[in-house]
Each structure stands twice: as structure tokens, then as C-alpha cells.
Design a protein around this motif. Sequence first.
Motif, PDB file in Angstrom:
ATOM      1  N   TYR A  70       0.827  -1.216   0.000  1.00 34.43           N
ATOM      2  CA  TYR A  70       0.000   0.000   0.000  1.00 34.43           C
ATOM      3  C   TYR A  70       0.858   1.262   0.000  1.00 34.43           C
ATOM      4  O   TYR A  70       0.354   2.359  -0.214  1.00 34.43           O
ATOM      5  CB  TYR A  70      -0.981  -0.007   1.187  1.00 34.43           C
ATOM      6  N   TRP A  71       2.154   1.112   0.231  1.00 34.85           N
ATOM      7  CA  TRP A  71       3.018   2.299   0.139  1.00 34.85           C
ATOM      8  C   TRP A  71       3.121   2.828  -1.281  1.00 34.85           C
ATOM      9  O   TRP A  71       3.647   3.912  -1.514  1.00 34.85           O
ATOM     10  CB  TRP A  71       4.437   1.941   0.639  1.00 34.85           C
ATOM     11  N   MET A  72       2.678   2.028  -2.227  1.00 36.69           N
ATOM     12  CA  MET A  72       2.661   2.524  -3.612  1.00 36.69           C
ATOM     13  C   MET A  72       1.724   3.711  -3.752  1.00 36.69           C
ATOM     14  O   MET A  72       1.874   4.538  -4.646  1.00 36.69           O
ATOM     15  CB  MET A  72       2.205   1.411  -4.569  1.00 36.69           C
ATOM     16  N   SER A 125       8.585   9.314 -10.295  1.00 39.74           N
ATOM     17  CA  SER A 125       8.835   7.985 -10.835  1.00 39.74           C
ATOM     18  C   SER A 125       7.656   7.503 -11.667  1.00 39.74           C
ATOM     19  O   SER A 125       6.508   7.558 -11.224  1.00 39.74           O
ATOM     20  CB  SER A 125       9.071   7.007  -9.693  1.00 39.74           C
ATOM     21  N   PRO A 126       7.925   6.995 -12.868  1.00 43.73           N
ATOM     22  CA  PRO A 126       6.821   6.470 -13.680  1.00 43.73           C
ATOM     23  C   PRO A 126       6.149   5.271 -13.020  1.00 43.73           C
ATOM     24  O   PRO A 126       5.032   4.920 -13.394  1.00 43.73           O
ATOM     25  CB  PRO A 126       7.501   6.077 -14.995  1.00 43.73           C
ATOM     26  N   LEU A 127       6.829   4.643 -12.058  1.00 44.24           N
ATOM     27  CA  LEU A 127       6.177   3.517 -11.383  1.00 44.24           C
ATOM     28  C   LEU A 127       4.978   4.005 -10.586  1.00 44.24           C
ATOM     29  O   LEU A 127       3.959   3.328 -10.483  1.00 44.24           O
ATOM     30  CB  LEU A 127       7.174   2.802 -10.469  1.00 44.24           C
ATOM     31  N   LEU A 128       5.097   5.207 -10.037  1.00 43.27           N
ATOM     32  CA  LEU A 128       3.942   5.771  -9.338  1.00 43.27           C
ATOM     33  C   LEU A 128       2.857   6.186 -10.341  1.00 43.27           C
ATOM     34  O   LEU A 128       1.670   5.985 -10.094  1.00 43.27           O
ATOM     35  CB  LEU A 128       4.370   6.971  -8.494  1.00 43.27           C
ATOM     36  N   TRP A 129       3.302   6.725 -11.482  1.00 42.90           N
ATOM     37  CA  TRP A 129       2.307   7.104 -12.495  1.00 42.90           C
ATOM     38  C   TRP A 129       1.528   5.867 -12.922  1.00 42.90           C
ATOM     39  O   TRP A 129       0.334   5.946 -13.221  1.00 42.90           O
ATOM     40  CB  TRP A 129       2.977   7.737 -13.718  1.00 42.90           C
ATOM     41  N   ASP A 130       2.236   4.728 -12.963  1.00 40.19           N
ATOM     42  CA  ASP A 130       1.564   3.470 -13.288  1.00 40.19           C
ATOM     43  C   ASP A 130       0.412   3.193 -12.336  1.00 40.19           C
ATOM     44  O   ASP A 130      -0.652   2.741 -12.759  1.00 40.19           O
ATOM     45  CB  ASP A 130       2.566   2.317 -13.152  1.00 40.19           C
ATOM     46  N   VAL A 131       0.671   3.416 -11.055  1.00 43.25           N
ATOM     47  CA  VAL A 131      -0.376   3.146 -10.066  1.00 43.25           C
ATOM     48  C   VAL A 131      -1.619   3.950 -10.419  1.00 43.25           C
ATOM     49  O   VAL A 131      -2.735   3.426 -10.432  1.00 43.25           O
ATOM     50  CB  VAL A 131       0.124   3.496  -8.644  1.00 43.25           C
ATOM     51  N   PHE A 132      -1.402   5.213 -10.745  1.00 45.23           N
ATOM     52  CA  PHE A 132      -2.548   6.064 -11.099  1.00 45.23           C
ATOM     53  C   PHE A 132      -3.143   5.643 -12.438  1.00 45.23           C
ATOM     54  O   PHE A 132      -4.358   5.538 -12.582  1.00 45.23           O
ATOM     55  CB  PHE A 132      -2.123   7.532 -11.182  1.00 45.23           C
ATOM     56  N   ALA A 133      -2.283   5.405 -13.413  1.00 47.68           N
ATOM     57  CA  ALA A 133      -2.785   5.120 -14.770  1.00 47.68           C
ATOM     58  C   ALA A 133      -3.577   3.824 -14.780  1.00 47.68           C
ATOM     59  O   ALA A 133      -4.703   3.767 -15.279  1.00 47.68           O
ATOM     60  CB  ALA A 133      -1.618   5.046 -15.759  1.00 47.68           C
ATOM     61  N   VAL A 134      -2.988   2.771 -14.208  1.00 45.65           N
ATOM     62  CA  VAL A 134      -3.669   1.479 -14.230  1.00 45.65           C
ATOM     63  C   VAL A 134      -4.894   1.520 -13.317  1.00 45.65           C
ATOM     64  O   VAL A 134      -5.955   0.990 -13.658  1.00 45.65           O
ATOM     65  CB  VAL A 134      -2.701   0.347 -13.828  1.00 45.65           C
ATOM     66  N   GLY A 135      -4.756   2.209 -12.183  1.00 45.05           N
ATOM     67  CA  GLY A 135      -5.895   2.332 -11.264  1.00 45.05           C
ATOM     68  C   GLY A 135      -7.075   3.034 -11.917  1.00 45.05           C
ATOM     69  O   GLY A 135      -8.217   2.563 -11.843  1.00 45.05           O
ATOM     70  N   THR A 136      -6.787   4.138 -12.604  1.00 47.07           N
ATOM     71  CA  THR A 136      -7.860   4.873 -13.282  1.00 47.07           C
ATOM     72  C   THR A 136      -8.470   4.026 -14.384  1.00 47.07           C
ATOM     73  O   THR A 136      -9.684   3.959 -14.550  1.00 47.07           O
ATOM     74  CB  THR A 136      -7.302   6.164 -13.920  1.00 47.07           C
ATOM     75  N   TYR A 137      -7.593   3.384 -15.113  1.00 44.56           N
ATOM     76  CA  TYR A 137      -8.072   2.572 -16.231  1.00 44.56           C
ATOM     77  C   TYR A 137      -8.988   1.464 -15.728  1.00 44.56           C
ATOM     78  O   TYR A 137     -10.060   1.219 -16.285  1.00 44.56           O
ATOM     79  CB  TYR A 137      -6.876   1.967 -16.961  1.00 44.56           C
ATOM     80  N   PHE A 138      -8.568   0.812 -14.659  1.00 44.61           N
ATOM     81  CA  PHE A 138      -9.376  -0.273 -14.116  1.00 44.61           C
ATOM     82  C   PHE A 138     -10.737   0.250 -13.657  1.00 44.61           C
ATOM     83  O   PHE A 138     -11.777  -0.329 -13.958  1.00 44.61           O
ATOM     84  CB  PHE A 138      -8.644  -0.938 -12.947  1.00 44.61           C
ATOM     85  N   VAL A 155      -2.797   4.567 -20.741  1.00 47.20           N
ATOM     86  CA  VAL A 155      -2.285   3.546 -19.821  1.00 47.20           C
ATOM     87  C   VAL A 155      -1.006   2.931 -20.342  1.00 47.20           C
ATOM     88  O   VAL A 155       0.015   2.908 -19.648  1.00 47.20           O
ATOM     89  CB  VAL A 155      -3.327   2.426 -19.611  1.00 47.20           C
ATOM     90  N   HIS A 156      -1.054   2.472 -21.585  1.00 48.63           N
ATOM     91  CA  HIS A 156       0.155   1.816 -22.052  1.00 48.63           C
ATOM     92  C   HIS A 156       1.251   2.820 -22.366  1.00 48.63           C
ATOM     93  O   HIS A 156       2.420   2.458 -22.385  1.00 48.63           O
ATOM     94  CB  HIS A 156      -0.139   0.901 -23.240  1.00 48.63           C
ATOM     95  N   SER A 157       0.863   4.069 -22.627  1.00 48.12           N
ATOM     96  CA  SER A 157       1.903   5.090 -22.769  1.00 48.12           C
ATOM     97  C   SER A 157       2.656   5.239 -21.457  1.00 48.12           C
ATOM     98  O   SER A 157       3.889   5.304 -21.443  1.00 48.12           O
ATOM     99  CB  SER A 157       1.283   6.431 -23.148  1.00 48.12           C
ATOM    100  N   VAL A 158       1.921   5.270 -20.367  1.00 47.50           N
ATOM    101  CA  VAL A 158       2.580   5.403 -19.061  1.00 47.50           C
ATOM    102  C   VAL A 158       3.402   4.152 -18.767  1.00 47.50           C
ATOM    103  O   VAL A 158       4.522   4.242 -18.261  1.00 47.50           O
ATOM    104  CB  VAL A 158       1.544   5.690 -17.957  1.00 47.50           C
TER     105      VAL A 158
END
Lengths: 490, 458
Positions: free
Chosen positions: A153-155, A170-183, A249-252
Motif C-alpha cells: 500500500y506504500w505505492m 517515478s513512472p512507477l507511481l504514475w503506473d499506479v494512477f494510470a492502471v488504477g484509473t483505467y481499471f 495507460v500503455h503510454s505510461v
Amino acid sequence: MAEALARIGGELDNTQDRPERREELILGGLNDTSITDRVCGIVETRPTKAWFLALLMSLSVLGLLGILVPYLIFTGVGVWGVNNPVGWGYAIVNFVFWVGIGHAGTLISAILFLFRQKWRTSINRAAEAMTIFAVICAGLFPGIHVGRAWFAYWMFPLPNQMAMWPNFRSPLLWDVFAVGTYFTVSLLFWYMGMIPDLATLRDRAKNGIRKLAYGALSMGWTGSNRQWHRYERAYLLLAALATPLVLSVHSVVSFDFAVSQVPGWHTTIFPPYFVAGAIFSGFAMVVTLLVPCRAIFGLKEIITLRHLENMNKIIMVTGLMVGYAYAIEFFIAWYGGNPVEKFTFLNRAFGPYDWAYWIMVSCNVISPQIFWFKKARTSLVIMFIVSIFVNIGMWFERFVITISSLANDFVPSAWDYYSPTWVDIGIMIGAFGLFFTLFTLFCRFLPFIAMAEVKAVVADQEHAAHAAHESGAAHDSSSGAEPAAAGAAG
Amino acid sequence: MAGSRIDLSNENMELGSLSRNATSVGMILLVVGLVATLAMGALTGGAGHDSLGHDGGAHGEDHGADHGSAAHDDHVDDHAGEHDSAHAGHDDHHHAHGYISERSWLHPYLISYCYFLAITIGALFFVIIHHLVRAGWSSSLRRIAEGVSQNFIVMAVLTIPILLNLGEVYQWAVYDVGHDPLIDVKQAYLNEGAFITRFVAYFAVWIGFSVFFHRMSVKQDETGDPAISRKMGLATPVAVLLFALSVSFAGFDLLMSLDAHWFSTIFGVYFFAGCVLSWHAFLALTVIWLQKHGRLVRSINSEHLQDVGKMVFAFTIFWAYVAFSQYMLYWYGNIPEETGWYLRRQTTFTWGAWGFFLVFGHFAVPFLFLLSKHVKRRKTTLAVGAIWMLLVHWCDLYYLVMPQLMSGSEFPFQMIDVTIFLAMTGLYLITTAWFLGRAPLLAKRDPKLPEALAFHNA
């Protein structure tokens, strides 16, 4: 029906391209009633032995995940094959693979909706379900990749007394947002689109539990004009909102690689190239799933050869885009004059991972070329085989990108060869168990086809046939047809 | 056209006397542009290229503002974020740049050339893609695209001045072999012979397909034979493949190789985005102009305009997506050999402001403006949007070409940048009118036309 359709390979052939007319998308003279009966029948009849067998197999593969993930968590990521230069192993490969698979559904429902592609209606429900399940599989991997999964959950940027925050750069954090929003948006879109069909199931339900469950899920849908009006507005808005998400999403995800300076990762074409690859693999998975499903559930007249051919064309086109990206990357690696970059690409093709590279090229670039031939595009056997090839190829693409760049980067003394352990392989296979378990359950408990939307297409067809019949008479467009047909669904 | 409610029996689908209007406006622009260009050239020396020697050492004065190509000279310690215009010793490396920093008449010429090439490429793309996806709604617009795409023949002629004077703008055409390792490595690709060969190939593809589709379509006007549509459809997969490759590499050749040290894998896509965007804006304006003079008033309606507007909108976003991908990844990676290209574009106030202007003018503002469907359906507002996009697309090309002058240390604007553009606009108008006048403005017996006439945005 204007005329009887020929058959190819036992299938009704509606793939003829006649410029002067549109082929019918729903065949066999299906009408509103028979569509409802067919689709609801899947859910209402007793499950077949084959279904139980499929569920059992999926569950047992899922069991692998159930054993190996706790084993990983209790033991630590040392059970994986990751080593010093290759800190990202199978977990990232799997993550990107599954996010990619999760692209077709929302593309079909949102982008093809905006493009007014009516053929989407027969396949969008199942494809969206696939999307949701694929993103769930994808979400698993960052969670277990953090090492101490109890801190996953620290992500999220949660306020805490230690004043500890994830790195916003970090793009890894952007992933959390991008994939989370997408889902979230995909789930909403899927669910909202399903409400009229859930209401149909509710209205046909005989026993109490069914009534209660579908009653709760359909949120009091009555099919009134007002509800349809709101529903259509909301659907359009969600489609417009989901469209940029499909691309973002996949861009991120591509940023995870491309913002770094690692040779083979740091290149500007990555965002659109990843998106094209995601659509490519997503459509391949839709074909993989729908070719058997349409036969098992008796949906051949709804998911017709034309639907499959269209998907094969998209597979071919996105496959060529991916091939274009491979070629341009290779060209610029040479053109740019950076020796390390040039080495990386030659190393991919002729180095220690050349086997993976050539699997990737054969599956992704060469195998879809058979779709230049219409015979291949309309052959169930060939398209099924190609779709499997593409799935394999796209997994290897992520393998090649992730592993080969890390294993042999700037300093040769730091190089090492990466080999997965049995735990890596087990978790990779287990994720397929999770995916197929969810999909098997979906087939039985939720409407497999977007009935209301398919009925609108049927209404259009009848309308067009009627207009063609009265030659010279007024020809109207589809605008009035949808609410009328859709109203019949409630 | 059975089945269609719209009666086209008295539809005016000939350009006719309008051709004269366009031609006379074009003539005025052409003459004014040419005269002004020559006058400007005489006054400022901007059109002359006397100072440009064919050795790389002739342009060493403006090197201070650029650190982008530092990776392969001695200043590898150079931090991309730090700008130090007094970098001592920089000038000693006469091969430090991959670009030519002295102004030539060919720089504004190249901008104008790319501008109209882009519109023509976009027109061909429109024709190909709409056959490829069996689109129905657009068949009442397609003849205009077919007509505009005939301009490739004109563009081929306009390429000749560039091919004859490559050394005016391309450093790789004049550098001393063996003195610049970064150009040496790509010598097999960037040399005059290969460049000219490629342009012959590109134009063979472009002219070949644009003439093919136009001919077939006009032939269909007589017979209405659906087999012709099928034949065109069958040609499109190969066409789109060759199109993608030719446009990408034309983008690399014309614009990316202006700085032979710099590279970006997405650059071909960037060029493509500009092509399709400017074409759709051009199409919207053409339709509005034709309808204002009573042409195609029934076969094209606000539904079609809305869809053309949607394409402008979509490619505005796509352009921004591609531009952002390129900028963000180079900014984040912060490698000097990649950031140098951007540093030239943001170390002075004017170029920096120009970049910000593109962010807002080329994306944010038109995005908000074109969002509403009412804006896209009303001719006045759509025309405003289209004119704006055509203007900012010129700004975008200006941004791609001009900052290499004086390494971006000064804003290089001269009136010749506008006058050459005016002249070429005039020429393009004349030839476009001529090509549009050669055939009816509507593919009147296209089997898909009834679908376009009955089309509604649902």
C-alpha cells in the motif's frame, strides 16, 4: 434478409465486400426474442460438464498461484531468478503483458463506439470482461514485486506520520494512477453497459436468489424512455472519457522503460508503439477466447465470420505498426551513432537472447502476414493459431525489452545471464489460471453478449432491408432506431 | 442513387467559374510574394547565400548557444540543464554542429514546402484510409481529397530547388568527411545521392497512388461500376504500407536531418500528425468556401462538417500526444545529444515563448474550442478553428526549422519567411483550383454515396 448467404467452412459467409451495400452483421434471421433466448440461455440452463471441466482446470492452475504467491511472500524475492543487472524479471514482463491484453475491451467499447463501428456490439461485452480480468492479473505483479508485499500500500501516496511518500517523479507511481484509473473506468463502463441486460436476466429469473442478485445488480432498471435517454448520454460520455485512457495507460507503462537511459529503452517512439502492441495482443486474446466460445454457446449467428475477420484485420494492422516500430528503432539505433545503443539492438538479434528475439519477430511480425489472404482471415483454425502465436510473441516482446536491455548494458563486467526459476514460471502460468477462472465464471453468470445493443443493430438491419425493398422510397438513417429497439430489451 | 432522399439533380458540382476566383487570388499572392521576396532579398541580403562556404568552418560564430552536440566533442561533462553561453574553446571545433546555422533563402522555402507537402500528404491519406476502412460517410468529400492530392506533381517540381541546394540547409551535405564522427556513421544514409534517390521513390509512391485513385474515381463517374470501388479497396493495404514508410522517412529526411546529430524514433509520426491535421483543416475550409459559392450544398451538410471537425480535433490531440512523448522522454532522460535540439529552442526568451505558444495555441486552446459539437457544425466557428490550426501548423514547422539559425541564440524572423510562404500559397491555390476543376467535385456515382447523403451523427 435480402438473399441467402453462401457458406465457407460451415460458417455463414457475410464477409463479401460489396461497395454498394453493407453486409448484415446478425445472421440466421435472429430477432429480439431469439437473441434474448440465446444469450440468457447461457446463464439460465444448467451448466454443462464441459463448463465444469473448464472451471476445474482453471481453478487448479489458479491453485499454483495460491501456493506460489504465499511461498514468495514468506520466503522473499530470492526465489525468483532476478539477479544483479536484471532486477526486473518475469514479474514486470507479466505485468506489461497483462496490461496489454487489457486494452482490447475498452478500445472496442469506447473507440469503436466513437467510430460508429456497429460490429463492436457482438463482441464488446466479452472483450470488456477480458479487459477487467487481465488488468486484475496485471495488478497482481507490482504487488508481489515490491518484495515486502505487506507494504504494497506504500505505492499509494497515503498521508502518514512517518512523512513517507512515493517518488512522484517515478513512472512507477504514475503506473499506479494510470492502471488504477483505467481499471476503475473500464469497470464502470462494463458494468453500466450491462445494466439493461442484467434487468433482462432479472425479469426472466425464476428462483429467488437469481431474482435478488440480478435485481440488485440491475439497479431498478425499467427500460423507460427517460432511463434510456440518460443511459445513452452516460455511455457516450464514458466512451469519450475512456478513449484517452486506452491510449494513456500503455503510454505510461512505456514510460517505465523509456524515461530511463538504459539502451534499448530510452526511445521516443515507445508510447505509441506500446499502445499499438497492446491493441495487437488484446485483439489476439479476444480472438483466442471468442473462437471457441461462440461455438460452445451457440453464438455463431451473433459473432459472425465478419466480426472475426474484422478483428483479424486489426491484428494485422497493429502487427504491422509494431513491425514498423521495431524497424524504426533498429534504424535509429544505427543512425543515432551511439555505439551502446547500436550494440543493444544487435545483441537482441544475435546475442544471448536471440532465441527470444526471433520468437518475437516470427510471432508478431511474420505470422500475422498470413492475414493478407482472405482465406486465412476467415478460417477459424488459422485465426486461432495466429492469435495464439501473437499472444506468445507479445509476451516475448516484453521479455526481450526487459531482459536483454538489463542483462547487457553499459559495463560488460556487470553483465549476467538471466534465467527464470520454477517459481517464476509457476507464477506466470498461475496468472493464466486466475484469468481463465474469472472468465469461465463470467460466461456462466453474466450476459455474454450486449443484447440491447445487438438488438439495435438488428433493428437497423431490418430498417435497411425494408428501405431497400421499397426502392426509391425514403431512406432514413439509424438515428431513430436505437431507442425503439433498445426499449424492447427492458 | 436510389434509396437516397436527397435530390442531387440540380446540385452544382462543377468548380466552373470559381476556378477563376481562386486562380486570381492565387496569382495576386504569388506575384506579391515573389516580388516581395526578391525585394527583401535585395534589401537585407536574406535571400543571398554568399556567406555560406562549403566548408564547415564558415559558420563558427554562433556556436556558443548550443550544447546539444557536446556528447562527441571534448565537453562531455556538459550538463544539459546548465546553459553557459561563454563556453570557452567551443568554437575551435568547427565540426561541432550537425546543422547549418547561417540563414539561407532555403530555410523559409523548406518551411513552406513542408507545409504544402503536408497538406497534400494528408489528402492522399484521407483517400487511402477511407477506402481501407470502407467508410461511407466521407464519400461525398472524397473527390476533393482526390483533387488536392494531385498536387504531388507540383510538389515534386518544388522539390527540385531543395535537391539542387542541399548544402544550404543540410550540414551533412557539405561537411568534410572524416571530420565529424556523428555524421560519418550515417553517411550511407545522409548523402546527396541517397537523398535524391529516396525523394524519387517517395514521389513515385505518392504520385502513383494519388493519380491511380483519382483516375479510377473519375472513371466511376461515368459507369458507376462497383467493381471500381472494389479495385480501389484492394489497392489500399499496400498503399497504406508504402505511405507509412515514405511519410516517416520523408519526415526524417526533410526535417530531422536538419540537425544531422539529432534523432528521434517518433519523428516520422510527428510529421504524419501534422500532415493529417493540416489537411483536415484545409478540407474544412475548402468545403465551406465551395458551399458559400453554391457548390455541393446538398451533398455535404453539417453532419459531414462535424466529422471533419472531429478529425481536426482528434489530430490536434494526437499531435500533442506525440509532441509530449518526444519532449517528455528527452527531458527526463536528459542526455545532451538528445536535449541539444530542445535547448536551442528554449534558451532564449523568444524561442521559449514560441514553444509555450505551441503548447497552448497548437493544443490547449483548440482542444477546448473544438470540443463542442456546435462549434464543429457551424460553418463560421469551424472556419475559425480551421484557419487557426493552419496558422499554428505553420508555427510548428517554423519551430522545427528555424532555431538552427544562429543556434537559436537570436530570433531569426525576417519578412522573407512570410513572403516565400505567400508566394507558395498562391501557387498552391492556383494548382489546387486547376486540379479541382478537372473533374466534378463529387464522386457522383460512388456506390457509397447514398450512405454519405443519409449520414447522421448518432
